[in-house]
Design a protein around this motif. Structure first.
Motif, mmCIF file in Angstrom:
data_model
loop_
_atom_site.group_PDB
_atom_site.id
_atom_site.type_symbol
_atom_site.label_atom_id
_atom_site.label_comp_id
_atom_site.label_asym_id
_atom_site.label_seq_id
_atom_site.Cartn_x
_atom_site.Cartn_y
_atom_site.Cartn_z
ATOM 1 N N MET A 79 -23.107 -9.285 8.289
ATOM 2 C CA MET A 79 -22.744 -8.093 9.045
ATOM 3 C C MET A 79 -22.508 -8.409 10.512
ATOM 4 O O MET A 79 -21.591 -7.872 11.140
ATOM 5 C CB MET A 79 -23.840 -7.031 8.910
ATOM 6 N N ALA A 80 -23.330 -9.302 11.075
ATOM 7 C CA ALA A 80 -23.126 -9.688 12.471
ATOM 8 C C ALA A 80 -21.792 -10.401 12.642
ATOM 9 O O ALA A 80 -21.089 -10.211 13.643
ATOM 10 C CB ALA A 80 -24.265 -10.582 12.936
ATOM 11 N N GLY A 81 -21.417 -11.233 11.657
ATOM 12 C CA GLY A 81 -20.127 -11.911 11.710
ATOM 13 C C GLY A 81 -18.970 -10.949 11.633
ATOM 14 O O GLY A 81 -17.952 -11.126 12.318
ATOM 15 N N PHE A 82 -19.082 -9.921 10.795
ATOM 16 C CA PHE A 82 -18.042 -8.905 10.713
ATOM 17 C C PHE A 82 -17.827 -8.238 12.065
ATOM 18 O O PHE A 82 -16.689 -8.102 12.549
ATOM 19 C CB PHE A 82 -18.410 -7.839 9.674
ATOM 20 N N ALA A 83 -18.923 -7.820 12.695
ATOM 21 C CA ALA A 83 -18.822 -7.126 13.983
ATOM 22 C C ALA A 83 -18.266 -8.038 15.068
ATOM 23 O O ALA A 83 -17.396 -7.639 15.848
ATOM 24 C CB ALA A 83 -20.200 -6.594 14.388
ATOM 25 N N ALA A 84 -18.748 -9.292 15.092
ATOM 26 C CA ALA A 84 -18.259 -10.233 16.100
ATOM 27 C C ALA A 84 -16.785 -10.545 15.891
ATOM 28 O O ALA A 84 -16.016 -10.665 16.855
ATOM 29 C CB ALA A 84 -19.085 -11.521 16.054
ATOM 30 N N GLY A 85 -16.361 -10.667 14.637
ATOM 31 C CA GLY A 85 -14.959 -10.971 14.347
ATOM 32 C C GLY A 85 -14.025 -9.866 14.780
ATOM 33 O O GLY A 85 -12.962 -10.132 15.350
ATOM 34 N N PHE A 209 -13.513 -13.966 8.468
ATOM 35 C CA PHE A 209 -13.885 -15.310 8.910
ATOM 36 C C PHE A 209 -15.290 -15.314 9.511
ATOM 37 O O PHE A 209 -16.120 -16.166 9.170
ATOM 38 C CB PHE A 209 -12.880 -15.825 9.931
ATOM 39 N N GLY A 210 -15.571 -14.368 10.423
ATOM 40 C CA GLY A 210 -16.887 -14.329 11.048
ATOM 41 C C GLY A 210 -17.999 -14.068 10.058
ATOM 42 O O GLY A 210 -19.054 -14.723 10.091
ATOM 43 N N GLY A 211 -17.775 -13.120 9.142
ATOM 44 C CA GLY A 211 -18.801 -12.825 8.151
ATOM 45 C C GLY A 211 -19.062 -13.974 7.212
ATOM 46 O O GLY A 211 -20.219 -14.350 6.965
ATOM 47 N N VAL A 212 -17.992 -14.571 6.682
ATOM 48 C CA VAL A 212 -18.154 -15.692 5.752
ATOM 49 C C VAL A 212 -18.730 -16.911 6.460
ATOM 50 O O VAL A 212 -19.599 -17.612 5.923
ATOM 51 C CB VAL A 212 -16.801 -16.024 5.092
ATOM 52 N N GLN A 218 -25.692 -19.789 7.589
ATOM 53 C CA GLN A 218 -27.106 -19.437 7.500
ATOM 54 C C GLN A 218 -27.679 -19.848 6.146
ATOM 55 O O GLN A 218 -28.823 -20.313 6.052
ATOM 56 C CB GLN A 218 -27.284 -17.937 7.720
ATOM 57 N N PHE A 219 -26.879 -19.690 5.096
ATOM 58 C CA PHE A 219 -27.325 -20.091 3.755
ATOM 59 C C PHE A 219 -27.560 -21.600 3.703
ATOM 60 O O PHE A 219 -28.599 -22.074 3.199
ATOM 61 C CB PHE A 219 -26.284 -19.669 2.720
ATOM 62 N N LEU A 220 -26.607 -22.374 4.222
ATOM 63 C CA LEU A 220 -26.770 -23.824 4.243
ATOM 64 C C LEU A 220 -27.944 -24.236 5.127
ATOM 65 O O LEU A 220 -28.666 -25.201 4.811
ATOM 66 C CB LEU A 220 -25.479 -24.483 4.731
ATOM 67 N N HIS A 221 -28.138 -23.527 6.232
ATOM 68 C CA HIS A 221 -29.262 -23.817 7.121
ATOM 69 C C HIS A 221 -30.594 -23.608 6.404
ATOM 70 O O HIS A 221 -31.527 -24.425 6.531
ATOM 71 C CB HIS A 221 -29.169 -22.927 8.358
ATOM 72 N N GLN A 222 -30.696 -22.518 5.641
ATOM 73 C CA GLN A 222 -31.922 -22.269 4.898
ATOM 74 C C GLN A 222 -32.131 -23.304 3.791
ATOM 75 O O GLN A 222 -33.257 -23.742 3.542
ATOM 76 C CB GLN A 222 -31.884 -20.863 4.287
ATOM 77 N N VAL A 223 -31.074 -23.703 3.138
ATOM 78 C CA VAL A 223 -31.188 -24.738 2.105
ATOM 79 C C VAL A 223 -31.718 -26.032 2.704
ATOM 80 O O VAL A 223 -32.599 -26.695 2.136
ATOM 81 C CB VAL A 223 -29.827 -24.952 1.420
ATOM 82 N N MET A 224 -31.183 -26.411 3.869
ATOM 83 C CA MET A 224 -31.646 -27.647 4.517
ATOM 84 C C MET A 224 -33.094 -27.519 4.985
ATOM 85 O O MET A 224 -33.863 -28.489 4.938
ATOM 86 C CB MET A 224 -30.733 -27.985 5.696
ATOM 87 N N LEU A 225 -33.497 -26.333 5.415
ATOM 88 C CA LEU A 225 -34.897 -26.126 5.814
ATOM 89 C C LEU A 225 -35.829 -26.243 4.612
ATOM 90 O O LEU A 225 -36.890 -26.890 4.689
ATOM 91 C CB LEU A 225 -35.060 -24.752 6.470
ATOM 92 N N TYR A 226 -35.441 -25.621 3.500
ATOM 93 C CA TYR A 226 -36.270 -25.701 2.295
ATOM 94 C C TYR A 226 -36.354 -27.132 1.789
ATOM 95 O O TYR A 226 -37.396 -27.578 1.307
ATOM 96 C CB TYR A 226 -35.705 -24.786 1.203
#
Length: 346
Positions: A79-85, A209-212, A218-226
Protein backbone atom coordinates in the motif's frame (compact mmCIF):
# COMPACT_ATOMS: atom_id res chain seq x y z
CA UNK A 1 22.27 17.82 21.57
CA UNK A 2 20.02 14.85 21.03
CA UNK A 3 17.79 16.94 18.77
CA UNK A 4 20.76 18.12 16.72
CA UNK A 5 22.01 14.57 16.34
CA UNK A 6 18.54 13.48 15.23
CA UNK A 7 18.33 16.20 12.58
CA UNK A 8 21.83 15.36 11.40
CA UNK A 9 20.86 11.71 11.00
CA UNK A 10 17.80 12.62 8.94
CA UNK A 11 19.83 15.01 6.77
CA UNK A 12 22.45 12.34 6.11
CA UNK A 13 19.78 9.83 5.10
CA UNK A 14 18.13 12.35 2.75
CA UNK A 15 21.43 13.33 1.14
CA UNK A 16 22.51 9.71 0.75
CA UNK A 17 19.18 8.74 -0.79
CA UNK A 18 19.26 11.64 -3.25
CA UNK A 19 22.83 10.97 -4.32
CA UNK A 20 22.11 7.24 -4.68
CA UNK A 21 19.06 7.89 -6.85
CA UNK A 22 21.06 10.24 -9.06
CA UNK A 23 23.87 7.68 -9.39
CA UNK A 24 21.46 4.88 -10.26
CA UNK A 25 19.66 7.01 -12.84
CA UNK A 26 22.86 8.18 -14.48
CA UNK A 27 24.33 4.67 -14.56
CA UNK A 28 21.32 3.16 -16.31
CA UNK A 29 20.41 6.09 -18.58
CA UNK A 30 21.69 4.43 -21.79
CA UNK A 31 19.41 1.45 -21.16
CA UNK A 32 16.50 3.82 -20.56
CA UNK A 33 17.19 5.58 -23.85
CA UNK A 34 17.26 2.31 -25.80
CA UNK A 35 14.03 1.21 -24.12
CA UNK A 36 12.30 4.48 -25.01
CA UNK A 37 13.39 4.37 -28.65
CA UNK A 38 12.11 0.79 -29.03
CA UNK A 39 8.75 1.73 -27.48
CA UNK A 40 8.22 4.89 -29.50
CA UNK A 41 9.83 3.82 -32.77
CA UNK A 42 7.85 0.60 -33.17
CA UNK A 43 4.60 0.37 -35.08
CA UNK A 44 1.98 -2.31 -35.66
CA UNK A 45 3.73 -3.26 -38.89
CA UNK A 46 7.33 -3.13 -37.72
CA UNK A 47 8.94 -3.70 -34.34
CA UNK A 48 12.33 -2.22 -33.63
CA UNK A 49 14.99 -4.45 -32.11
CA UNK A 50 18.01 -3.46 -30.05
CA UNK A 51 20.45 -3.77 -33.02
CA UNK A 52 18.20 -1.47 -35.07
CA UNK A 53 18.21 1.18 -32.38
CA UNK A 54 21.95 0.86 -31.83
CA UNK A 55 22.50 1.22 -35.53
CA UNK A 56 20.45 4.41 -35.67
CA UNK A 57 22.20 5.84 -32.68
CA UNK A 58 25.57 4.97 -34.09
CA UNK A 59 25.13 6.62 -37.52
CA UNK A 60 15.41 2.38 3.24
CA UNK A 61 15.72 3.40 6.66
CA UNK A 62 12.70 2.89 9.07
CA UNK A 63 11.35 4.77 12.15
CA UNK A 64 9.52 3.26 15.13
CA UNK A 65 5.76 3.86 15.12
CA UNK A 66 4.94 2.67 18.65
CA UNK A 67 4.85 -1.06 17.88
CA UNK A 68 6.78 -3.60 19.93
CA UNK A 69 8.66 -4.56 16.79
CA UNK A 70 9.57 -2.45 13.76
CA UNK A 71 8.40 -5.18 11.39
CA UNK A 72 6.74 -3.95 8.18
CA UNK A 73 4.33 -6.41 6.62
CA UNK A 74 4.23 -7.13 2.91
CA UNK A 75 0.71 -5.67 2.63
CA UNK A 76 1.85 -2.43 4.30
CA UNK A 77 4.77 -2.18 1.90
CA UNK A 78 2.38 -2.81 -1.00
CA UNK A 79 0.00 0.00 0.00
CA UNK A 80 2.85 2.39 0.75
CA UNK A 81 4.33 1.62 -2.67
CA UNK A 82 1.01 2.35 -4.36
CA UNK A 83 0.76 5.74 -2.67
CA UNK A 84 4.39 6.64 -3.34
CA UNK A 85 4.09 5.60 -7.00
CA UNK A 86 1.04 7.76 -7.65
CA UNK A 87 2.70 10.77 -6.04
CA UNK A 88 5.90 10.23 -8.01
CA UNK A 89 3.99 9.94 -11.28
CA UNK A 90 2.26 13.30 -10.81
CA UNK A 91 5.41 15.14 -9.72
CA UNK A 92 7.80 13.70 -12.32
CA UNK A 93 5.48 13.76 -15.35
CA UNK A 94 6.69 17.09 -16.84
CA UNK A 95 10.35 16.10 -16.48
CA UNK A 96 9.73 12.68 -18.01
CA UNK A 97 7.94 14.18 -21.02
CA UNK A 98 10.86 16.50 -21.76
CA UNK A 99 13.35 13.64 -21.25
CA UNK A 100 11.49 11.31 -23.62
CA UNK A 101 11.25 13.92 -26.34
CA UNK A 102 14.94 14.73 -26.01
CA UNK A 103 15.79 11.03 -26.34
CA UNK A 104 13.64 10.65 -29.45
CA UNK A 105 14.96 13.84 -30.99
CA UNK A 106 18.55 12.63 -30.56
CA UNK A 107 18.06 10.00 -33.27
CA UNK A 108 15.41 11.75 -35.34
CA UNK A 109 16.30 12.87 -38.84
CA UNK A 110 13.34 15.24 -39.12
CA UNK A 111 14.41 18.70 -40.20
CA UNK A 112 12.36 21.88 -40.10
CA UNK A 113 10.82 22.81 -43.45
CA UNK A 114 12.54 25.61 -45.33
CA UNK A 115 11.19 29.01 -44.56
CA UNK A 116 9.26 30.66 -47.36
CA UNK A 117 8.26 34.23 -47.91
CA UNK A 118 5.09 34.91 -45.95
CA UNK A 119 2.61 37.73 -46.00
CA UNK A 120 3.00 40.07 -43.08
CA UNK A 121 -0.64 39.56 -42.08
CA UNK A 122 -0.10 35.82 -41.63
CA UNK A 123 3.30 35.90 -39.88
CA UNK A 124 2.07 36.62 -36.32
CA UNK A 125 -0.52 33.83 -36.53
CA UNK A 126 1.96 31.29 -37.88
CA UNK A 127 4.68 32.16 -35.39
CA UNK A 128 2.17 31.83 -32.55
CA UNK A 129 0.46 28.59 -33.59
CA UNK A 130 3.04 26.75 -35.66
CA UNK A 131 6.60 26.87 -34.31
CA UNK A 132 9.18 26.32 -37.06
CA UNK A 133 6.45 26.10 -39.73
CA UNK A 134 5.53 28.38 -42.60
CA UNK A 135 2.71 28.75 -45.09
CA UNK A 136 2.70 26.55 -48.18
CA UNK A 137 1.35 28.73 -50.98
CA UNK A 138 0.59 25.72 -53.18
CA UNK A 139 -1.54 24.09 -50.51
CA UNK A 140 -3.22 27.44 -49.87
CA UNK A 141 -4.06 27.91 -53.54
CA UNK A 142 -5.41 24.37 -53.86
CA UNK A 143 -7.65 24.87 -50.85
CA UNK A 144 -8.94 28.15 -52.25
CA UNK A 145 -9.68 26.48 -55.58
CA UNK A 146 -11.65 23.65 -53.99
CA UNK A 147 -13.69 25.88 -51.68
CA UNK A 148 -14.40 28.50 -54.33
CA UNK A 149 -16.69 26.06 -56.15
CA UNK A 150 -19.15 26.02 -53.26
CA UNK A 151 -22.41 27.83 -53.87
CA UNK A 152 -22.43 29.29 -50.36
CA UNK A 153 -19.02 30.42 -49.31
CA UNK A 154 -17.30 32.85 -47.02
CA UNK A 155 -16.99 36.44 -48.14
CA UNK A 156 -13.20 36.27 -47.90
CA UNK A 157 -12.02 32.66 -48.10
CA UNK A 158 -8.35 33.57 -48.01
CA UNK A 159 -8.57 35.34 -44.67
CA UNK A 160 -10.86 32.63 -43.28
CA UNK A 161 -8.37 29.88 -44.11
CA UNK A 162 -5.69 31.69 -42.13
CA UNK A 163 -7.61 30.77 -39.00
CA UNK A 164 -6.71 27.12 -39.73
CA UNK A 165 -2.91 27.10 -39.69
CA UNK A 166 -2.57 23.33 -40.19
CA UNK A 167 -4.24 23.68 -43.56
CA UNK A 168 -1.88 26.49 -44.53
CA UNK A 169 1.24 24.37 -44.01
CA UNK A 170 0.08 21.82 -46.56
CA UNK A 171 0.82 18.81 -44.34
CA UNK A 172 -2.36 18.59 -42.29
CA UNK A 173 -0.22 17.37 -39.41
CA UNK A 174 1.29 19.05 -36.36
CA UNK A 175 5.06 19.46 -36.12
CA UNK A 176 7.21 16.41 -35.44
CA UNK A 177 8.03 15.61 -31.82
CA UNK A 178 11.67 16.47 -32.51
CA UNK A 179 10.69 20.12 -33.08
CA UNK A 180 8.57 20.46 -29.93
CA UNK A 181 10.79 19.48 -27.02
CA UNK A 182 11.65 22.54 -24.91
CA UNK A 183 9.25 23.66 -22.13
CA UNK A 184 8.42 26.92 -23.92
CA UNK A 185 7.61 25.13 -27.19
CA UNK A 186 5.44 22.52 -25.46
CA UNK A 187 3.48 25.11 -23.48
CA UNK A 188 3.07 27.44 -26.47
CA UNK A 189 1.81 24.79 -28.87
CA UNK A 190 0.13 22.21 -26.62
CA UNK A 191 -0.71 24.14 -23.45
CA UNK A 192 0.24 23.63 -19.81
CA UNK A 193 -1.74 20.41 -19.51
CA UNK A 194 0.55 18.74 -22.07
CA UNK A 195 3.23 18.52 -19.38
CA UNK A 196 1.05 15.91 -17.68
CA UNK A 197 0.14 14.00 -20.85
CA UNK A 198 0.00 10.26 -20.28
CA UNK A 199 -0.83 10.77 -16.61
CA UNK A 200 -3.32 7.89 -16.54
CA UNK A 201 -0.94 5.14 -17.69
CA UNK A 202 1.79 6.86 -15.66
CA UNK A 203 -0.17 6.62 -12.42
CA UNK A 204 -1.05 2.98 -13.10
CA UNK A 205 2.56 2.18 -14.02
CA UNK A 206 4.18 3.87 -11.03
CA UNK A 207 1.62 2.64 -8.48
CA UNK A 208 2.02 -0.94 -9.70
CA UNK A 209 5.80 -0.62 -9.83
CA UNK A 210 6.00 0.93 -6.35
CA UNK A 211 3.64 -1.58 -4.80
CA UNK A 212 5.25 -4.63 -6.38
CA UNK A 213 8.78 -3.38 -5.74
CA UNK A 214 8.43 -2.56 -2.04
CA UNK A 215 6.25 -5.59 -1.22
CA UNK A 216 8.52 -8.06 -3.01
CA UNK A 217 11.63 -6.42 -1.54
CA UNK A 218 10.11 -6.63 1.96
CA UNK A 219 9.24 -10.29 1.34
CA UNK A 220 12.79 -11.09 0.25
CA UNK A 221 14.14 -9.12 3.22
CA UNK A 222 12.07 -11.19 5.62
CA UNK A 223 13.15 -14.42 3.95
CA UNK A 224 16.80 -13.44 4.36
CA UNK A 225 16.20 -12.52 8.01
CA UNK A 226 14.53 -15.85 8.73
CA UNK A 227 17.35 -17.67 6.97
CA UNK A 228 19.94 -15.86 9.09
CA UNK A 229 17.95 -16.42 12.30
CA UNK A 230 17.65 -20.16 11.60
CA UNK A 231 21.38 -20.57 12.28
CA UNK A 232 21.36 -18.65 15.55
CA UNK A 233 21.04 -20.17 19.04
CA UNK A 234 18.80 -19.16 20.68
CA UNK A 235 16.34 -18.09 18.00
CA UNK A 236 15.90 -14.28 18.19
CA UNK A 237 12.49 -13.04 19.29
CA UNK A 238 12.53 -9.82 17.26
CA UNK A 239 13.92 -8.87 13.88
CA UNK A 240 16.19 -6.24 15.43
CA UNK A 241 17.91 -8.96 17.47
CA UNK A 242 19.01 -10.75 14.30
CA UNK A 243 21.32 -7.95 13.27
CA UNK A 244 21.83 -6.20 9.94
CA UNK A 245 21.96 -8.12 6.69
CA UNK A 246 24.83 -7.95 4.26
CA UNK A 247 24.63 -4.81 2.06
CA UNK A 248 25.38 -6.97 -0.98
CA UNK A 249 22.46 -9.32 -0.30
CA UNK A 250 20.11 -6.37 0.33
CA UNK A 251 21.23 -4.72 -2.92
CA UNK A 252 20.75 -7.92 -4.91
CA UNK A 253 17.27 -8.37 -3.41
CA UNK A 254 16.42 -4.81 -4.46
CA UNK A 255 17.66 -5.55 -7.98
CA UNK A 256 15.50 -8.66 -8.27
CA UNK A 257 12.48 -6.74 -6.96
CA UNK A 258 13.12 -3.88 -9.38
CA UNK A 259 13.30 -6.22 -12.38
CA UNK A 260 10.13 -8.03 -11.32
CA UNK A 261 8.23 -4.77 -10.77
CA UNK A 262 9.40 -3.47 -14.15
CA UNK A 263 8.12 -6.59 -15.91
CA UNK A 264 4.69 -6.32 -14.26
CA UNK A 265 4.23 -2.62 -15.07
CA UNK A 266 5.95 -2.46 -18.46
CA UNK A 267 2.81 -2.39 -20.60
CA UNK A 268 1.70 0.85 -18.99
CA UNK A 269 5.21 2.29 -19.40
CA UNK A 270 4.99 1.73 -23.15
CA UNK A 271 1.54 3.33 -23.29
CA UNK A 272 2.81 6.39 -21.45
CA UNK A 273 5.96 6.74 -23.54
CA UNK A 274 4.02 6.64 -26.79
CA UNK A 275 1.43 9.10 -25.44
CA UNK A 276 4.08 11.61 -24.34
CA UNK A 277 5.80 11.47 -27.71
CA UNK A 278 2.61 12.51 -29.53
CA UNK A 279 2.19 16.20 -30.34
CA UNK A 280 -1.42 17.25 -29.72
CA UNK A 281 -2.00 20.99 -30.24
CA UNK A 282 -4.22 22.70 -27.71
CA UNK A 283 -6.62 23.75 -30.46
CA UNK A 284 -7.30 20.12 -31.32
CA UNK A 285 -7.73 19.34 -27.63
CA UNK A 286 -10.28 22.14 -27.38
CA UNK A 287 -12.08 20.84 -30.44
CA UNK A 288 -12.28 17.36 -28.91
CA UNK A 289 -13.82 18.77 -25.74
CA UNK A 290 -16.39 20.77 -27.71
CA UNK A 291 -17.32 17.72 -29.77
CA UNK A 292 -17.40 15.53 -26.62
CA UNK A 293 -14.88 13.19 -28.17
CA UNK A 294 -14.72 9.80 -26.46
CA UNK A 295 -11.51 7.89 -25.90
CA UNK A 296 -11.17 4.87 -28.21
CA UNK A 297 -10.93 1.33 -26.88
CA UNK A 298 -12.62 -0.77 -24.26
CA UNK A 299 -13.36 0.40 -20.74
CA UNK A 300 -10.08 -0.87 -19.27
CA UNK A 301 -8.10 0.77 -22.07
CA UNK A 302 -9.87 4.09 -21.58
CA UNK A 303 -9.33 4.04 -17.81
CA UNK A 304 -5.63 3.20 -18.05
CA UNK A 305 -4.82 5.36 -21.09
CA UNK A 306 -3.85 2.54 -23.45
CA UNK A 307 -4.57 3.24 -27.12
CA UNK A 308 -6.13 0.25 -28.93
CA UNK A 309 -3.59 0.44 -31.76
CA UNK A 310 -0.75 -0.05 -29.25
CA UNK A 311 -1.98 -3.36 -27.83
CA UNK A 312 0.55 -5.39 -29.81
CA UNK A 313 3.43 -3.09 -28.83
CA UNK A 314 3.04 -3.03 -25.05
CA UNK A 315 5.86 -5.50 -24.36
CA UNK A 316 8.41 -3.83 -26.62
CA UNK A 317 11.64 -3.13 -24.74
CA UNK A 318 10.64 -5.12 -21.66
CA UNK A 319 14.06 -6.74 -21.37
CA UNK A 320 15.85 -3.41 -21.42
CA UNK A 321 13.53 -1.94 -18.81
CA UNK A 322 13.95 -4.97 -16.53
CA UNK A 323 17.72 -4.68 -16.82
CA UNK A 324 17.64 -0.94 -16.27
CA UNK A 325 15.32 -1.06 -13.22
CA UNK A 326 17.12 -4.02 -11.68
CA UNK A 327 20.54 -2.46 -12.09
CA UNK A 328 19.36 0.96 -10.93
CA UNK A 329 17.69 -0.50 -7.83
CA UNK A 330 20.85 -2.37 -6.88
CA UNK A 331 23.04 0.70 -7.39
CA UNK A 332 20.66 2.98 -5.46
CA UNK A 333 20.33 0.66 -2.46
CA UNK A 334 24.00 -0.33 -2.45
CA UNK A 335 25.32 3.21 -2.67
CA UNK A 336 22.77 4.39 -0.08
CA UNK A 337 23.85 1.76 2.46
CA UNK A 338 27.50 2.52 1.73
CA UNK A 339 27.02 6.27 2.25
CA UNK A 340 24.98 5.87 5.45
CA UNK A 341 27.47 3.36 6.83
CA UNK A 342 30.38 5.75 6.35
CA UNK A 343 28.67 9.06 7.23
CA UNK A 344 26.82 8.01 10.38
CA UNK A 345 28.54 6.73 13.54
CA UNK A 346 27.73 3.23 14.71
Amino acid sequence: MDELAKYKTVAVHVAAAGASAALGTASTYPLDTLKTLIQVGSSSGKTLAVPDVLYRVGLLSGFQDGREDDYVSVSEALMAGFAAGMTESFVSSPFELLKLRAQVSAVSHATPPPRRAEKSVARPLISRLLPRSSMDMTAMSNSLGILSTLTTKHANISDALKEYPWLMTGSGRPPAVSTVQTPSEVISLEGWTALWRGLRPGIVRDSIFGGVFFSSWQFLHQVMLYWKAAGMDPIPRYDKDIGPLSPISVSLAAGVSGSFAAAVSHGFDTARSRSQCTVLPKYLSMERRLLKWKRPGKRFERLTGIHPSDKNLLLNGIGLRMARCGLASSIIVGSYLFAVGHLLPD
